[in-house]
Design a protein around this motif. Structure first.
Motif, PDB file in Angstrom:
ATOM      1  N   GLU A  89       2.363   8.371  -3.568  1.00  0.00           N
ATOM      2  CA  GLU A  89       3.306   7.905  -2.548  1.00  0.00           C
ATOM      3  C   GLU A  89       4.234   6.825  -3.101  1.00  0.00           C
ATOM      4  O   GLU A  89       5.425   6.788  -2.767  1.00  0.00           O
ATOM      5  CB  GLU A  89       2.545   7.380  -1.329  1.00  0.00           C
TER       6      GLU A  89
ATOM      7  N   ASP B 255       0.833  -1.209   0.000  1.00  0.00           N
ATOM      8  CA  ASP B 255       0.000   0.000   0.000  1.00  0.00           C
ATOM      9  C   ASP B 255       0.862   1.252   0.000  1.00  0.00           C
ATOM     10  O   ASP B 255       0.664   2.175   0.803  1.00  0.00           O
ATOM     11  CB  ASP B 255      -0.951   0.008   1.207  1.00  0.00           C
ATOM     12  N   ALA B 256       1.845   1.265  -0.905  1.00  0.00           N
ATOM     13  CA  ALA B 256       2.752   2.413  -1.081  1.00  0.00           C
ATOM     14  C   ALA B 256       3.499   2.760   0.195  1.00  0.00           C
ATOM     15  O   ALA B 256       3.929   3.892   0.390  1.00  0.00           O
ATOM     16  CB  ALA B 256       1.987   3.633  -1.599  1.00  0.00           C
TER      17      ALA B 256
ATOM     18  N   LYS C 171       2.313   2.637   3.301  1.00  0.00           N
ATOM     19  CA  LYS C 171       1.462   3.030   4.433  1.00  0.00           C
ATOM     20  C   LYS C 171       1.237   1.855   5.380  1.00  0.00           C
ATOM     21  O   LYS C 171       1.139   2.034   6.596  1.00  0.00           O
ATOM     22  CB  LYS C 171       0.121   3.546   3.916  1.00  0.00           C
TER      23      LYS C 171
ATOM     24  N   ASP D 115      -2.096   6.388  -3.176  1.00  0.00           N
ATOM     25  CA  ASP D 115      -1.064   5.353  -3.303  1.00  0.00           C
ATOM     26  C   ASP D 115      -0.187   5.574  -4.528  1.00  0.00           C
ATOM     27  O   ASP D 115       1.017   5.288  -4.497  1.00  0.00           O
ATOM     28  CB  ASP D 115      -1.723   3.966  -3.384  1.00  0.00           C
TER      29      ASP D 115
END
Length: 616
Positions: A168, A50-51, A53, A165
């Motif tokens: 990021e 999730d990028a 996160k 996403d």
């Protein structure tokens, strides 16, 4: 009066420090990768979900840490790199302040596993918001693995500031590129949501660039090499014909550390003076080696800015080195600007002698000889005598001829009807006269005074609404290309094109093949020149990565805005009268003619009263 100044608790101080060190998941990636390099690792893996996160994990095969070192690494200002203040000016490592792990542990769930080569077992530590949850012995391979989960879990306001996403992930990949390019002697791998994105083996600098940006990059590179007492420069610059609209492929490394420097960037750009198209930027991958005592890298929390002792000398050396390389490899123009390369002698003809042509003459030929004596009479060309001009009138009526021609039966061929490139031509004839000022503004009269239109912004609005309509109703027309275009992009750019492929096809693009490194285009929207296709896609990719204008807009809206910006009439373009009038009419047929797609004013009005006041 009561005392009002008090010491901050450690967990609050760590969160404040985290605000400087950790701005987004990419900041965590940078710090962890640099720690792995400082641990003398030869193989580093980066795993993100999730990028970043949800998870950022870095696994290395470095020297690892002891039980005590593993615990101390999460304390603020605990470092093995410096002992005295003078050591700050002799740094050869990445991290040195001892704030990275402490700051990350203050705002995330961190799990550390580490083992030294001579130990039988390793250690694992779990920390949540600066609080040590557990520390115990664990079986783990040599090296260190750091997992950072649920970033900003205890600071929801900071988490809300994170972008989508896509954005990021782009920042994470940028940081990965910067570290991987600086250290081609280390193998790197990047895994995003379970799939392998990059797998970079140990190589030289040129191969590392090609492995990251695609095989086509190899032919675009020009080597730069200069060694002086003050500065050693090595690396590559891109050929001018491959310059891009964006500044994506611009990398400076000082002592193997990525930096940003507008001053040094200007030095490279000035070396390309006269070689680049307007609005384009050169690509470069340059490594600079200087004495660590002549630079200060402790002026910025992220250490991406460096202060040099003698910037002017570095500027001059860098500019001349790049300029020399461009000239040495025949990239810069030669002095003889009118020389035609087609007149150069090919290599395989260089040592050959010229063949003297043989002339054969028919000595028996006599132009005064009579025809019956000529041997070539059978094949001789006989020119028919031209009749006199009187013969043109043979058959015409004489004075006594009474025949008359009935012109009432003569039918004239009607003129061919050609379609106009503008709609509603009759309406255009009735509009007021328009004028163009400085090839930028269109001026027209209205009942109350004067109308001034910005031609670039106005055309953006017209194209934006047209593209949006085509993508919504999915009935855009496309013009087929005689020869398909094959365009080359990096891996992450190809992924963005795949995401936008359906929306692009609704605007009129037709893709015949999409591979890992290239895109084949066989159809484009009507009115889009073939030479603009690569520029449009590059601009679109840049806008999507940087989320222009905002994440609240849909992908369709973003696509329409980006294409309108690329294809709109540019400032400085001269327009004919009918084109000016057509632009005015089309603008006021739009739903929102007042503003461009980026909410900028498209036109202003000036009343007669306002004009009168100017002359008071």
């Amino acid at each position: 009066m009561a005392d009002i100044i008090q010491l901050l608790p450690d967990h609050v101080a760590n969160q404040i420090a985290a605000g400087e060190v950790v701005q987004r998941p990419a900041s965590v990636v940078k710090e962890l990768l640099e720690n792995a390099i400082d641990a003398d690792a030869t193989s580093i893996k980066l795993i993100i979900k999730d990028a970043g996160k949800t998870l950022v994990q870095v696994i290395d095969n470095g020297k690892g840490m002891s039980t005590t070192d593993a615990r101390l690494s999460f304390e603020r200002h605990a470092t093995s790199k410096i002992r005295t203040a003078e050591d700050l000016f002799k740094l050869h490592t990445k991290g040195f302040r001892g704030e990275a792990l402490a700051s990350i542990a203050a705002i995330a769930h961190v799990e550390l596993k580490t083992k030294q080569e001579h130990d039988d077992v390793g250690n694992t530590i779990e920390i949540e918001g600066s609080i040590v949850v557990s520390q115990e012995v664990v079986v783990t391979p040599k090296g260190t693995s750091v997992s950072v989960k649920n970033l900003f879990f205890n600071i929801p306001a900071r988490r809300n500031f994170l972008k989508s996403d896509t954005v990021e992930l782009r920042h994470v990949i940028d940081e990965f590129h910067r570290v991987a390019l600086a250290h081609p002697n280390i193998s790197f791998a990047l895994y995003n949501n379970g799939s392998e994105t990059f797998n970079l083996p140990i190589s030289n600098f040129r191969q590392r660039i090609v492995n990251i940006f695609g095989s086509k990059t190899n032919e675009k590179l020009v080597p730069v090499d200069e060694d002086t007492e003050v500065l050693k420069i090595s690396g590559f610059v891109g050929k001018p014909e491959f310059a891009k609209k964006t500044r994506g492929e611009q990398y400076f490394f000082v002592n193997n550390r990525f930096i940003k420097s507008a001053y040094l960037n200007h030095a490279v750009s000035s070396a390309f003076e006269g070689l680049l198209k307007n609005g384009t930027h050169p690509s470069y991958f340059l490594k600079l080696e200087v004495d660590p005592q002549t630079i200060d890298i402790n002026i910025h929390p992220t250490k991406t800015e460096i202060k040099f002792d003698d910037e002017h000398t570095l500027y001059a050396l860098l500019r001349s080195a790049v300029k020399h390389s461009l000239g040495q490899f025949n990239i810069a123009p030669v002095l003889d600007f009118d020389r035609d390369p087609n007149l150069d002698t090919p290599y395989h003809y260089k040592n050959n002698n010229a063949n003297i042509p043989k002339i054969e003459v028919d000595r028996s030929f006599n132009p005064f000889q009579e025809e019956h004596n000529s041997r070539a009479r059978a094949v001789a060309y006989k020119k028919e005598p031209t009749p006199s001009w009187d013969s043109l009138y043979v058959g015409m009526e004489s004075k006594g001829n009474t025949n008359q021609i009935d012109f009432s039966e003569v039918h004239f061929e009607s003129e061919r009807q050609t379609a106009s490139m503008f709609e509603n031509e009759n309406e255009l004839e009735q509009t007021h006269t328009t004028y163009q000022i400085h090839n930028k503004y269109i001026v027209s009269t209205i009942k109350s005074g004067m109308l001034v239109i910005d031609q670039h912004r106005a055309h953006q609005r017209i194209l934006y609404e047209d593209f949006l309509k085509n993508m919504t109703i999915k009935e855009a027309t496309s013009q087929q290309l005689l020869f398909p275009l094959e365009l080359y992009f990096s891996k992450q750019d190809i992924e963005i094109i795949k995401q936008l492929k359906d929306d692009l096809e609704h605007t009129g693009f037709v893709f015949s093949n999409v591979t890992k490194e290239s895109v084949e285009v066989k159809g484009v929207p009507v009115g889009v020149p073939e030479s603009e296709v690569s520029i449009i896609l590059e601009q679109l990719i840049s806008d999507v990565e940087n989320e222009v204008p905002d994440s609240n807009f849909s992908a369709t809206d973003l696509l329409a805005k980006s294409m309108a910006k690329s294809l709109a009439i540019k400032t400085g373009q001269s327009l004919q009268k009918d084109e000016q009038e057509h632009l005015v009419n089309k603008l006021f047929a739009c739903k929102e003619p007042n503003v461009s797609p980026t909410n900028r004013t498209t036109f202003i009005t000036m009343s007669v009263d306002e004009l009168d006041k100017k002359f008071i």
